[in-house]
Design a protein around this motif. Sequence first.
Motif, PDB file in Angstrom:
ATOM      1  N   UNK A 192       0.659  -1.503  -0.156  1.00  0.00           N
ATOM      2  CA  UNK A 192      -0.201  -0.253  -0.180  1.00  0.00           C
ATOM      3  C   UNK A 192       0.623   0.849  -0.075  1.00  0.00           C
ATOM      4  N   UNK A 193       0.901   2.107  -0.799  1.00  0.00           N
ATOM      5  CA  UNK A 193       1.535   3.101  -1.547  1.00  0.00           C
ATOM      6  C   UNK A 193       0.693   4.356  -0.735  1.00  0.00           C
ATOM      7  N   UNK A 194       1.696   5.019   0.018  1.00  0.00           N
ATOM      8  CA  UNK A 194       0.624   6.263   0.555  1.00  0.00           C
ATOM      9  C   UNK A 194       1.001   7.576   0.222  1.00  0.00           C
ATOM     10  N   UNK A 195       0.118   9.147  -0.666  1.00  0.00           N
ATOM     11  CA  UNK A 195       0.829  10.199  -0.464  1.00  0.00           C
ATOM     12  C   UNK A 195       0.962  11.284   0.095  1.00  0.00           C
ATOM     13  N   UNK A 196       1.495  11.608   1.051  1.00  0.00           N
ATOM     14  CA  UNK A 196       1.119  12.876   2.419  1.00  0.00           C
ATOM     15  C   UNK A 196       1.221  14.491   1.082  1.00  0.00           C
ATOM     16  N   UNK A 197      -0.126  14.811   1.166  1.00  0.00           N
ATOM     17  CA  UNK A 197      -0.268  16.208   0.290  1.00  0.00           C
ATOM     18  C   UNK A 197       0.282  17.634   1.436  1.00  0.00           C
ATOM     19  N   UNK A 198       0.782  18.329   1.786  1.00  0.00           N
ATOM     20  CA  UNK A 198       0.949  19.734   2.432  1.00  0.00           C
ATOM     21  C   UNK A 198       0.051  20.497   1.521  1.00  0.00           C
ATOM     22  N   UNK A 199      -0.462  21.332   2.538  1.00  0.00           N
ATOM     23  CA  UNK A 199      -1.941  22.588   2.331  1.00  0.00           C
ATOM     24  C   UNK A 199      -3.452  22.193   3.207  1.00  0.00           C
ATOM     25  N   UNK A 200      -3.765  23.506   2.810  1.00  0.00           N
ATOM     26  CA  UNK A 200      -5.426  22.895   3.174  1.00  0.00           C
ATOM     27  C   UNK A 200      -6.055  22.423   2.200  1.00  0.00           C
ATOM     28  N   UNK A 201      -6.104  22.420   0.390  1.00  0.00           N
ATOM     29  CA  UNK A 201      -6.619  22.450   0.096  1.00  0.00           C
ATOM     30  C   UNK A 201      -6.748  21.528  -0.912  1.00  0.00           C
ATOM     31  N   UNK A 202      -5.910  20.197  -0.264  1.00  0.00           N
ATOM     32  CA  UNK A 202      -6.195  18.851  -0.461  1.00  0.00           C
ATOM     33  C   UNK A 202      -7.185  18.340  -1.286  1.00  0.00           C
ATOM     34  N   UNK A 203      -8.477  19.226  -0.340  1.00  0.00           N
ATOM     35  CA  UNK A 203      -9.900  17.998  -0.225  1.00  0.00           C
ATOM     36  C   UNK A 203     -10.500  18.812  -1.978  1.00  0.00           C
ATOM     37  N   UNK A 204      -9.889  19.435  -2.322  1.00  0.00           N
ATOM     38  CA  UNK A 204     -10.448  20.169  -3.674  1.00  0.00           C
ATOM     39  C   UNK A 204      -9.668  19.410  -5.264  1.00  0.00           C
ATOM     40  N   UNK A 205      -8.175  18.657  -4.526  1.00  0.00           N
ATOM     41  CA  UNK A 205      -7.823  18.457  -6.007  1.00  0.00           C
ATOM     42  C   UNK A 205      -7.687  16.855  -6.670  1.00  0.00           C
ATOM     43  N   UNK A 206      -7.770  17.143  -7.817  1.00  0.00           N
ATOM     44  CA  UNK A 206      -7.680  15.295  -8.279  1.00  0.00           C
ATOM     45  C   UNK A 206      -6.420  15.473  -7.847  1.00  0.00           C
ATOM     46  N   UNK A 207      -6.735  13.943  -6.970  1.00  0.00           N
ATOM     47  CA  UNK A 207      -5.060  12.962  -6.989  1.00  0.00           C
ATOM     48  C   UNK A 207      -4.986  11.657  -8.385  1.00  0.00           C
ATOM     49  N   UNK A 225      -8.740  -4.311 -11.025  1.00  0.00           N
ATOM     50  CA  UNK A 225      -8.801  -5.462 -10.335  1.00  0.00           C
ATOM     51  C   UNK A 225      -8.198  -5.879  -9.042  1.00  0.00           C
ATOM     52  N   UNK A 226      -6.999  -5.633  -9.624  1.00  0.00           N
ATOM     53  CA  UNK A 226      -5.549  -5.133  -8.852  1.00  0.00           C
ATOM     54  C   UNK A 226      -5.346  -4.280  -7.623  1.00  0.00           C
ATOM     55  N   UNK A 227      -5.150  -2.856  -8.836  1.00  0.00           N
ATOM     56  CA  UNK A 227      -5.066  -1.732  -7.426  1.00  0.00           C
ATOM     57  C   UNK A 227      -6.543  -1.172  -7.139  1.00  0.00           C
ATOM     58  N   UNK A 228      -6.628   0.099  -5.953  1.00  0.00           N
ATOM     59  CA  UNK A 228      -7.679   0.806  -5.746  1.00  0.00           C
ATOM     60  C   UNK A 228      -6.517   1.839  -5.167  1.00  0.00           C
ATOM     61  N   UNK A 229      -7.415   3.315  -5.783  1.00  0.00           N
ATOM     62  CA  UNK A 229      -6.906   4.263  -5.129  1.00  0.00           C
ATOM     63  C   UNK A 229      -8.319   4.533  -4.582  1.00  0.00           C
ATOM     64  N   UNK A 230      -7.118   5.772  -3.187  1.00  0.00           N
ATOM     65  CA  UNK A 230      -8.386   6.116  -2.486  1.00  0.00           C
ATOM     66  C   UNK A 230      -7.886   6.999  -1.447  1.00  0.00           C
ATOM     67  N   UNK A 231      -8.494   8.217  -0.708  1.00  0.00           N
ATOM     68  CA  UNK A 231      -8.748   9.144  -0.419  1.00  0.00           C
ATOM     69  C   UNK A 231      -8.523   9.572   0.858  1.00  0.00           C
ATOM     70  N   UNK A 232      -8.310   9.970   2.573  1.00  0.00           N
ATOM     71  CA  UNK A 232      -8.226  10.524   3.113  1.00  0.00           C
ATOM     72  C   UNK A 232      -8.176  12.048   2.967  1.00  0.00           C
ATOM     73  N   UNK A 269      -2.781   4.096  -2.072  1.00  0.00           N
ATOM     74  CA  UNK A 269      -2.827   3.393  -3.572  1.00  0.00           C
ATOM     75  C   UNK A 269      -2.715   1.357  -2.991  1.00  0.00           C
ATOM     76  N   UNK A 270      -3.397   1.030  -3.156  1.00  0.00           N
ATOM     77  CA  UNK A 270      -2.785  -0.794  -2.282  1.00  0.00           C
ATOM     78  C   UNK A 270      -3.075  -1.507  -3.935  1.00  0.00           C
ATOM     79  N   UNK A 271      -2.137  -2.331  -3.218  1.00  0.00           N
ATOM     80  CA  UNK A 271      -1.422  -2.920  -5.412  1.00  0.00           C
ATOM     81  C   UNK A 271      -1.631  -3.952  -4.356  1.00  0.00           C
ATOM     82  N   UNK A 272      -2.773  -5.046  -4.969  1.00  0.00           N
ATOM     83  CA  UNK A 272      -2.563  -6.757  -4.921  1.00  0.00           C
ATOM     84  C   UNK A 272      -2.480  -6.956  -5.956  1.00  0.00           C
ATOM     85  N   UNK A 273      -2.069  -8.307  -5.778  1.00  0.00           N
ATOM     86  CA  UNK A 273      -1.766  -9.488  -6.912  1.00  0.00           C
ATOM     87  C   UNK A 273      -0.701  -8.647  -7.602  1.00  0.00           C
TER      88      UNK A 273
END
Length: 124
Positions: A19-34, A66-73, A81-85
Amino acid sequence: QVQLVESGGGLVQAGGSLRLSCAASGRAFSSYNMGWFRQAPGKEREFVAAIRWSGNPTYYTDSVKGRFTISRDNAKNTVYLQMNSLKPEDTAVYYCAADPRGRGYVGQDEYDYWGRGTQVTVSS
């Protein structure tokens, strides 16, 4: 200016998961496509997955569907990026990218900010 820092890469056997993570700086993250992109040795960087600022829809290149799943918090300013198989052909440097202007999802030119990448190596 947005800073992106990827983590979670490593060496894994074929069939394994990361599982990959990407941490972003700034308060506008919730408005960004990633997006997540990757570059294998000797190849051009390619699109892997993307997620709208709201969390949906999501987009994937055919080879990872079917193998990877992108999500955000958005509360944590983090995209995952959850990477399986995993397969040896998934070996690459994986980059996180931010599109603050909502221009699109797949094209690299649509993203203004990039992380430095994290190495994923899948052994056979």
